[in-house]
Write a protein that holds these residues in place. Structure first.
Motif, PDB file in Angstrom:
ATOM      1  N   LEU A  41     -12.631 -26.229   5.490  1.00 42.16           N
ATOM      2  CA  LEU A  41     -11.199 -27.222   5.883  1.00 42.16           C
ATOM      3  C   LEU A  41     -10.519 -28.165   5.145  1.00 42.16           C
ATOM      4  O   LEU A  41      -8.825 -28.349   5.756  1.00 42.16           O
ATOM      5  N   ALA A  42     -11.069 -28.752   4.510  1.00 38.36           N
ATOM      6  CA  ALA A  42     -10.384 -29.912   3.092  1.00 38.36           C
ATOM      7  C   ALA A  42      -9.082 -29.161   2.699  1.00 38.36           C
ATOM      8  O   ALA A  42      -8.844 -29.834   2.437  1.00 38.36           O
ATOM      9  N   ALA A  43      -9.373 -28.376   2.391  1.00 36.74           N
ATOM     10  CA  ALA A  43      -8.684 -27.150   1.018  1.00 36.74           C
ATOM     11  C   ALA A  43      -7.925 -26.531   2.204  1.00 36.74           C
ATOM     12  O   ALA A  43      -6.730 -26.060   1.123  1.00 36.74           O
ATOM     13  N   HIS A  44      -8.163 -25.606   2.874  1.00 38.80           N
ATOM     14  CA  HIS A  44      -7.271 -24.364   3.362  1.00 38.80           C
ATOM     15  C   HIS A  44      -7.019 -24.370   5.203  1.00 38.80           C
ATOM     16  O   HIS A  44      -7.196 -23.778   5.811  1.00 38.80           O
ATOM     17  N   GLY A  45      -6.807 -26.046   5.233  1.00 39.18           N
ATOM     18  CA  GLY A  45      -7.207 -26.363   6.430  1.00 39.18           C
ATOM     19  C   GLY A  45      -5.997 -25.721   7.471  1.00 39.18           C
ATOM     20  O   GLY A  45      -5.481 -25.401   8.694  1.00 39.18           O
ATOM     21  N   ASP A  46      -4.548 -25.669   5.975  1.00 42.91           N
ATOM     22  CA  ASP A  46      -3.458 -25.492   6.640  1.00 42.91           C
ATOM     23  C   ASP A  46      -2.837 -23.955   6.609  1.00 42.91           C
ATOM     24  O   ASP A  46      -1.267 -23.673   5.960  1.00 42.91           O
ATOM     25  N   TRP A  47      -3.228 -23.074   5.636  1.00 45.13           N
ATOM     26  CA  TRP A  47      -3.282 -21.818   5.003  1.00 45.13           C
ATOM     27  C   TRP A  47      -3.577 -20.557   6.396  1.00 45.13           C
ATOM     28  O   TRP A  47      -4.059 -21.185   7.536  1.00 45.13           O
ATOM     29  N   ARG A  48      -2.761 -19.993   5.785  1.00 45.39           N
ATOM     30  CA  ARG A  48      -2.263 -18.826   7.118  1.00 45.39           C
ATOM     31  C   ARG A  48      -1.802 -17.216   6.380  1.00 45.39           C
ATOM     32  O   ARG A  48      -2.266 -17.190   5.152  1.00 45.39           O
ATOM     33  N   LEU A  49      -2.744 -16.396   6.701  1.00 45.97           N
ATOM     34  CA  LEU A  49      -2.862 -15.193   6.309  1.00 45.97           C
ATOM     35  C   LEU A  49      -1.834 -14.350   6.519  1.00 45.97           C
ATOM     36  O   LEU A  49      -1.756 -13.678   7.774  1.00 45.97           O
ATOM     37  N   ARG A  50      -1.056 -13.712   5.774  1.00 46.37           N
ATOM     38  CA  ARG A  50       0.134 -12.680   5.766  1.00 46.37           C
ATOM     39  C   ARG A  50      -0.110 -10.695   6.108  1.00 46.37           C
ATOM     40  O   ARG A  50      -1.481 -11.045   5.106  1.00 46.37           O
ATOM     41  N   GLY A  51       0.693 -10.607   6.457  1.00 46.53           N
ATOM     42  CA  GLY A  51       0.019  -8.838   6.775  1.00 46.53           C
ATOM     43  C   GLY A  51      -0.307  -8.523   5.059  1.00 46.53           C
ATOM     44  O   GLY A  51       0.828  -9.371   3.893  1.00 46.53           O
ATOM     45  N   GLY A  52      -0.716  -7.432   4.554  1.00 51.31           N
ATOM     46  CA  GLY A  52      -0.445  -7.039   3.548  1.00 51.31           C
ATOM     47  C   GLY A  52      -0.662  -5.614   3.156  1.00 51.31           C
ATOM     48  O   GLY A  52      -1.652  -4.348   3.866  1.00 51.31           O
ATOM     49  N   ASP A  53      -1.013  -5.074   1.954  1.00 51.09           N
ATOM     50  CA  ASP A  53      -1.530  -3.491   1.774  1.00 51.09           C
ATOM     51  C   ASP A  53      -2.064  -3.747   0.886  1.00 51.09           C
ATOM     52  O   ASP A  53      -3.133  -4.312   0.671  1.00 51.09           O
ATOM     53  N   VAL A  54      -3.129  -2.337   0.219  1.00 49.38           N
ATOM     54  CA  VAL A  54      -3.926  -2.142  -0.573  1.00 49.38           C
ATOM     55  C   VAL A  54      -3.575  -2.039  -2.182  1.00 49.38           C
ATOM     56  O   VAL A  54      -3.987  -1.767  -2.893  1.00 49.38           O
ATOM     57  N   ALA A  55      -1.894  -2.574  -2.449  1.00 45.42           N
ATOM     58  CA  ALA A  55      -1.713  -2.447  -3.445  1.00 45.42           C
ATOM     59  C   ALA A  55      -2.323  -3.273  -4.665  1.00 45.42           C
ATOM     60  O   ALA A  55      -2.932  -2.326  -6.368  1.00 45.42           O
ATOM     61  N   PHE A  56      -3.656  -4.265  -4.340  1.00 43.85           N
ATOM     62  CA  PHE A  56      -4.529  -5.056  -4.878  1.00 43.85           C
ATOM     63  C   PHE A  56      -5.414  -3.800  -5.769  1.00 43.85           C
ATOM     64  O   PHE A  56      -5.969  -3.991  -6.897  1.00 43.85           O
ATOM     65  N   ALA A  57      -5.913  -2.685  -5.045  1.00 38.41           N
ATOM     66  CA  ALA A  57      -6.831  -1.648  -5.255  1.00 38.41           C
ATOM     67  C   ALA A  57      -6.169   0.087  -6.544  1.00 38.41           C
ATOM     68  O   ALA A  57      -7.006   0.768  -6.851  1.00 38.41           O
ATOM     69  N   ALA A  58      -4.952  -0.371  -6.717  1.00 39.41           N
ATOM     70  CA  ALA A  58      -4.089   0.395  -6.615  1.00 39.41           C
ATOM     71  C   ALA A  58      -4.446   0.576  -9.047  1.00 39.41           C
ATOM     72  O   ALA A  58      -4.445   2.341  -9.261  1.00 39.41           O
ATOM     73  N   GLN A  59      -5.046   0.234  -9.116  1.00 38.24           N
ATOM     74  CA  GLN A  59      -5.395   0.612 -10.922  1.00 38.24           C
ATOM     75  C   GLN A  59      -7.157   0.444 -10.595  1.00 38.24           C
ATOM     76  O   GLN A  59      -7.539   1.009 -11.847  1.00 38.24           O
ATOM     77  N   ALA A  60      -8.329   1.110  -9.369  1.00 37.92           N
ATOM     78  CA  ALA A  60      -9.001   1.018  -9.239  1.00 37.92           C
ATOM     79  C   ALA A  60     -10.163   2.003  -9.720  1.00 37.92           C
ATOM     80  O   ALA A  60      -9.768   2.518  -8.747  1.00 37.92           O
ATOM     81  N   ALA A  61     -10.212   2.580  -9.969  1.00 35.86           N
ATOM     82  CA  ALA A  61     -10.578   4.529 -10.228  1.00 35.86           C
ATOM     83  C   ALA A  61     -12.318   3.965  -9.758  1.00 35.86           C
ATOM     84  O   ALA A  61     -12.750   5.101  -9.273  1.00 35.86           O
ATOM     85  N   PHE A  62     -13.106   3.341  -9.283  1.00 40.63           N
ATOM     86  CA  PHE A  62     -13.854   3.347  -8.332  1.00 40.63           C
ATOM     87  C   PHE A  62     -14.125   1.530  -8.376  1.00 40.63           C
ATOM     88  O   PHE A  62     -13.720   1.008  -8.059  1.00 40.63           O
TER      89      PHE A  62
END
Length: 263
Positions: A19-40
């Motif tokens: 809560l102290a560090a992320h109390g006002d954080w929000r998660l937006r919609g997104g995709d799986v581009a972070f996995a685009a280079q993962a061969a496994f």
């Protein structure tokens, strides 16, 4: 000298959620581009049956972690423009991101964490889903916690399964080699598979025990999934066909998969 522990795949700046560090954080919609280079991608034992219908399911050489092979080269053939292929099972490891667990000082203890480097997190504005509300985790955050807890429990059950494979000396080194049309070689290495001959020689009492635990079926799913390497080549060829090529590009669909003899 302090040894730096490697970060888990995809995670660049994990932090314990608070809560102290992320109390006002929000998660937006997104995709799986972070996995685009993962061969496994790592999976847990409860996913092997579903994953085996799409991917080769093998075991990492260092710790026998079950993994799905998603590409021949350093590219995920199931991610295109940030979207995972609709006809393919999406591993839980991918679905839980950017949440995850971090080990605590307590034995076998874990706490919910987030990858603060993910562009999906917003620290200002009203866009996205809040992580906390009235100084308490939101229902969304609790859902993420439950998902990660279930994943962690499955991970513990998976270790029991892979330890049993090792105890019976069933895992052997393997490499998948691909010869491209231009003669270039590409390979997938650093993984192990179950030796089918040794597996067939397990004594009856152990076979019955593994059947009751569900492990026998997992091995059969794994062995059957090895035929999916050819499907990877077909998917790779289709992606090449959909990509504009230069006039001198002689790429074709005639890639050949050669699986080397067991080491």
């Amino acid at each position: 000298m302090t040894t730096q522990v490697p970060l888990p795949m995809f995670y660049k700046a994990p932090e314990l959620l608070s809560l102290a560090a992320h109390g006002d954080w929000r998660l937006r919609g997104g995709d799986v581009a972070f996995a685009a280079q993962a061969a496994f991608v790592p999976i847990v034992a409860s996913e092997i049956a579903a994953a085996a219908s799409t991917y080769p399911v093998v075991f990492a050489k260092d710790d026998a972690q079950p993994i799905v092979v998603t590409g021949i080269e350093q590219a995920n053939l199931f991610v295109d423009e940030g979207l995972w292929a609709e006809d393919a099972y999406v591993p839980a490891y991918v679905r839980r991101y950017p949440f995850g667990f971090i080990a605590t000082v307590n034995p076998d203890g874990y706490a919910l964490a987030i990858d603060t480097s993910s562009p999906r997190f917003g620290r200002e504005g009203e866009e996205g889903t809040a992580l906390f509300e009235n100084d308490e985790p939101t229902a969304f955050t609790r859902q993420a916690l439950n998902f990660c807890e279930a994943f962690q429990m499955d991970a513990s059950a998976t270790r029991a399964f892979t330890e049993a494979l090792r105890e019976q000396d069933l895992l052997i080194d393997q490499r998948a080699d691909v010869v491209l049309p231009d003669g270039a070689h590409r390979g997938v290495e650093g993984f192990q598979i179950v030796d089918a001959e040794r597996f067939a020689k397990l004594d009856d009492a152990l076979v019955l025990d593994w059947h009751r635990k569900g492990w026998l079926a997992l091995v059969h799913f794994h062995l059957g999934s090895l035929q999916r390497f050819q499907a990877l080549l077909v998917r790779r060829a289709r992606r090449q066909e959909a990509t504009p090529t230069s006039p001198g590009d002689a790429s074709s669909v005639s890639d050949e998969l050669l699986v080397a003899e067991k080491a």
